[in-house]
Design a protein around this motif. Sequence first.
Motif, PDB file in Angstrom:
ATOM      1  N   VAL A  11       0.876  -1.163  -0.017  1.00  0.00           N
ATOM      2  CA  VAL A  11       0.069  -0.089   0.063  1.00  0.00           C
ATOM      3  C   VAL A  11       0.710   1.288   0.117  1.00  0.00           C
ATOM      4  O   VAL A  11       1.963   1.480   0.494  1.00  0.00           O
ATOM      5  CB  VAL A  11      -0.915   0.195   1.182  1.00  0.00           C
ATOM      6  N   PRO A  12       0.356   2.374  -0.605  1.00  0.00           N
ATOM      7  CA  PRO A  12       1.127   3.722  -0.673  1.00  0.00           C
ATOM      8  C   PRO A  12       1.249   4.393   1.004  1.00  0.00           C
ATOM      9  O   PRO A  12       0.389   3.914   1.730  1.00  0.00           O
ATOM     10  CB  PRO A  12       0.389   4.351  -1.452  1.00  0.00           C
ATOM     11  N   TYR A  13       2.030   5.308   0.886  1.00  0.00           N
ATOM     12  CA  TYR A  13       2.175   6.005   2.302  1.00  0.00           C
ATOM     13  C   TYR A  13       0.655   6.595   2.620  1.00  0.00           C
ATOM     14  O   TYR A  13       0.120   7.237   1.794  1.00  0.00           O
ATOM     15  CB  TYR A  13       3.114   7.181   2.085  1.00  0.00           C
ATOM     16  N   GLU A  14       0.348   6.465   3.906  1.00  0.00           N
ATOM     17  CA  GLU A  14      -0.444   7.352   4.640  1.00  0.00           C
ATOM     18  C   GLU A  14       0.183   8.030   6.016  1.00  0.00           C
ATOM     19  O   GLU A  14       0.885   7.236   6.467  1.00  0.00           O
ATOM     20  CB  GLU A  14      -1.768   6.518   4.696  1.00  0.00           C
ATOM     21  N   SER A  15      -0.382   9.090   6.358  1.00  0.00           N
ATOM     22  CA  SER A  15       0.046   9.626   7.489  1.00  0.00           C
ATOM     23  C   SER A  15       0.153   8.593   8.774  1.00  0.00           C
ATOM     24  O   SER A  15       1.152   8.445   9.500  1.00  0.00           O
ATOM     25  CB  SER A  15      -0.508  10.772   7.824  1.00  0.00           C
ATOM     26  N   LYS A  16      -0.796   7.681   8.728  1.00  0.00           N
ATOM     27  CA  LYS A  16      -0.851   6.724   9.963  1.00  0.00           C
ATOM     28  C   LYS A  16       0.321   5.724   9.977  1.00  0.00           C
ATOM     29  O   LYS A  16       0.634   4.987  10.906  1.00  0.00           O
ATOM     30  CB  LYS A  16      -2.306   5.839   9.662  1.00  0.00           C
ATOM     31  N   TYR A  17       1.074   5.612   8.842  1.00  0.00           N
ATOM     32  CA  TYR A  17       2.145   4.971   8.681  1.00  0.00           C
ATOM     33  C   TYR A  17       3.493   5.439   8.771  1.00  0.00           C
ATOM     34  O   TYR A  17       4.514   4.904   8.758  1.00  0.00           O
ATOM     35  CB  TYR A  17       2.197   4.081   7.439  1.00  0.00           C
ATOM     36  N   LYS A  18       3.403   6.719   9.384  1.00  0.00           N
ATOM     37  CA  LYS A  18       4.641   7.398   9.271  1.00  0.00           C
ATOM     38  C   LYS A  18       5.599   6.824  10.472  1.00  0.00           C
ATOM     39  O   LYS A  18       6.746   6.714  10.244  1.00  0.00           O
ATOM     40  CB  LYS A  18       4.326   8.821   9.987  1.00  0.00           C
ATOM     41  N   GLU A  47       7.042  13.122   4.894  1.00  0.00           N
ATOM     42  CA  GLU A  47       6.461  13.934   3.929  1.00  0.00           C
ATOM     43  C   GLU A  47       7.227  15.032   3.233  1.00  0.00           C
ATOM     44  O   GLU A  47       7.365  15.089   1.768  1.00  0.00           O
ATOM     45  CB  GLU A  47       5.126  14.626   4.568  1.00  0.00           C
ATOM     46  N   HIS A  56       8.302   8.483  -3.162  1.00  0.00           N
ATOM     47  CA  HIS A  56       6.916   7.840  -3.040  1.00  0.00           C
ATOM     48  C   HIS A  56       7.565   6.744  -2.045  1.00  0.00           C
ATOM     49  O   HIS A  56       8.774   6.347  -1.761  1.00  0.00           O
ATOM     50  CB  HIS A  56       6.718   7.031  -4.255  1.00  0.00           C
ATOM     51  N   THR A  69       8.876  -1.739   4.389  1.00  0.00           N
ATOM     52  CA  THR A  69       8.702  -0.623   3.838  1.00  0.00           C
ATOM     53  C   THR A  69       9.814  -0.090   2.713  1.00  0.00           C
ATOM     54  O   THR A  69      10.890  -0.928   2.726  1.00  0.00           O
ATOM     55  CB  THR A  69       8.663   0.767   4.788  1.00  0.00           C
TER      56      THR A  69
END
Length: 161
Positions: A11-18, A47, A56, A69
């Motif tokens: 899956v692509p980056y989302e802030s919940k994965y930071k 980000e 990405h 990751t």
Amino acid sequence: MIETIDEIKIVPYESKYKENFKNLSVEWISQYFKMEEEDIKILENPEENILNKGGHIIFAILNGEVVGTCSLLKSEEPEKFCYELAKMSVTPKAKGKQIGFLLGQSLINKAKQELNAKKLFLETNSILTPAIKLYEKLGFKFVPLHHSVYSRCDTMMELIL
């Protein structure tokens, strides 16, 4: 870009994965080396330092848990359409499930099909034999190392797309 192979989802980056991005990277770097200034800069604010600069980040999720990751950093070289494959890490409990290969292949496909990239490169260390074998399996070839911002890097590889 969402791809699923068996129980592994990319899956692509989302802030919940930071925090996952940071923790996975710190886990592998600390196992072999020491954290460097550039690591901290990138991991504290992916980000700003990756995504907002045209890069990405993707994640591998196994049974609902983030286990890997990898990222593409838009190269600052004068060469257009060039990206660095970076910050690939897989948690030790998920090793042997081809997650590194899936992450790498997913970003190679993205670079080719969506970004019109002409070349990918990476920097690594020669003691990381399993990682180097993975990069070779993905099609990367050894090239002379240019200046690296990381003191741990003694090996450079590239993939012409």
